[in-house]
Scaffold this motif. Structure first.
Motif, PDB file in Angstrom:
ATOM      1  N   ILE A 152       0.858  -1.183   0.000  1.00 44.27           N
ATOM      2  CA  ILE A 152       0.000   0.000   0.000  1.00 44.27           C
ATOM      3  C   ILE A 152       0.895   1.234   0.000  1.00 44.27           C
ATOM      4  CG2 ILE A 152      -1.708   1.328   1.285  1.00 44.27           C
ATOM      5  CD1 ILE A 152      -2.839  -1.353   2.261  1.00 44.27           C
ATOM      6  N   VAL A 153       0.641   2.119  -0.958  1.00 37.65           N
ATOM      7  CA  VAL A 153       1.393   3.373  -1.051  1.00 37.65           C
ATOM      8  C   VAL A 153       0.426   4.537  -0.924  1.00 37.65           C
ATOM      9  CG1 VAL A 153       3.319   2.445  -2.400  1.00 37.65           C
ATOM     10  CG2 VAL A 153       1.307   3.283  -3.588  1.00 37.65           C
ATOM     11  N   ARG A 154       0.917   5.621  -0.335  1.00 37.11           N
ATOM     12  CA  ARG A 154       0.096   6.813  -0.137  1.00 37.11           C
ATOM     13  C   ARG A 154       0.707   7.998  -0.883  1.00 37.11           C
ATOM     14  NH1 ARG A 154      -1.149   3.604   3.721  1.00 37.11           N
ATOM     15  NH2 ARG A 154      -3.086   3.634   4.848  1.00 37.11           N
ATOM     16  N   ARG A 155      -0.161   8.895  -1.322  1.00 36.97           N
ATOM     17  CA  ARG A 155       0.281  10.068  -2.080  1.00 36.97           C
ATOM     18  C   ARG A 155       1.126  10.991  -1.206  1.00 36.97           C
ATOM     19  NH1 ARG A 155      -4.526  13.133  -4.107  1.00 36.97           N
ATOM     20  NH2 ARG A 155      -4.205  14.435  -2.303  1.00 36.97           N
ATOM     21  N   THR A 156       2.204  11.490  -1.790  1.00 35.14           N
ATOM     22  CA  THR A 156       3.050  12.477  -1.121  1.00 35.14           C
ATOM     23  C   THR A 156       2.773  13.840  -1.755  1.00 35.14           C
ATOM     24  OG1 THR A 156       4.917  12.284  -2.651  1.00 35.14           O
ATOM     25  CG2 THR A 156       4.848  10.709  -0.812  1.00 35.14           C
ATOM     26  N   GLU A 157       3.453  14.851  -1.303  1.00 31.65           N
ATOM     27  CA  GLU A 157       3.318  16.196  -1.869  1.00 31.65           C
ATOM     28  C   GLU A 157       4.197  16.374  -3.100  1.00 31.65           C
ATOM     29  OE1 GLU A 157       1.145  18.543  -0.845  1.00 31.65           O
ATOM     30  OE2 GLU A 157       0.389  16.994   0.509  1.00 31.65           O
ATOM     31  N   ARG A 158       5.022  15.382  -3.418  1.00 34.43           N
ATOM     32  CA  ARG A 158       5.954  15.482  -4.537  1.00 34.43           C
ATOM     33  C   ARG A 158       5.304  15.024  -5.838  1.00 34.43           C
ATOM     34  NH1 ARG A 158       9.201  12.909  -0.439  1.00 34.43           N
ATOM     35  NH2 ARG A 158       8.575  10.987  -1.436  1.00 34.43           N
ATOM     36  N   ALA A 159       5.869  15.520  -6.941  1.00 33.49           N
ATOM     37  CA  ALA A 159       5.479  15.070  -8.279  1.00 33.49           C
ATOM     38  C   ALA A 159       6.713  14.477  -8.941  1.00 33.49           C
ATOM     39  CB  ALA A 159       4.945  16.231  -9.106  1.00 33.49           C
ATOM     40  N   GLY A 160       6.508  13.492  -9.794  1.00 33.92           N
ATOM     41  CA  GLY A 160       7.605  12.853 -10.498  1.00 33.92           C
ATOM     42  C   GLY A 160       7.955  13.604 -11.771  1.00 33.92           C
ATOM     43  N   ALA A 161       8.865  13.047 -12.541  1.00 34.43           N
ATOM     44  CA  ALA A 161       9.329  13.665 -13.785  1.00 34.43           C
ATOM     45  C   ALA A 161       8.201  13.850 -14.796  1.00 34.43           C
ATOM     46  CB  ALA A 161      10.445  12.825 -14.397  1.00 34.43           C
TER      47      ALA A 161
END
Length: 77
Positions: free
Chosen positions: A23-32
């Motif tokens: 299970i993964v949760r959304r972070t405040e970061r965006a990818g490339a």
């Protein structure tokens, strides 16, 4: 990034009887690609997940052997 699910189940094919589910949760970061970066509680499993459910695994440290999950299922709150 409000239109993206808060969390996903990443399903990896495992050699054992059952598949591995992380299970993964959304972070405040965006990818490339400009999509949200999701990570598990340990911060080791990281992935950029597009609005179409496409997954790009991201290395969180050196010498990782990244595998692409078979499936990314959005989790509803």
């Amino acid at each position: 990034m409000e239109d993206y699910p808060e969390s996903y189940e990443l399903v990896f094919q495992a050699p054992a009887v059952e598949d591995d589910v992380v299970i993964v949760r959304r972070t405040e970061r965006a990818g490339a690609g400009g999509y949200p970066v999701y990570e598990d509680e340990s911060g080791i499993v990281r992935a950029e997940i597009s609005d179409r459910g496409e997954v790009r695994m991201l290395a969180s440290g050196g010498h990782q052997m990244l595998k692409t999950p078979m499936l990314a299922r959005p989790l509803t709150p």
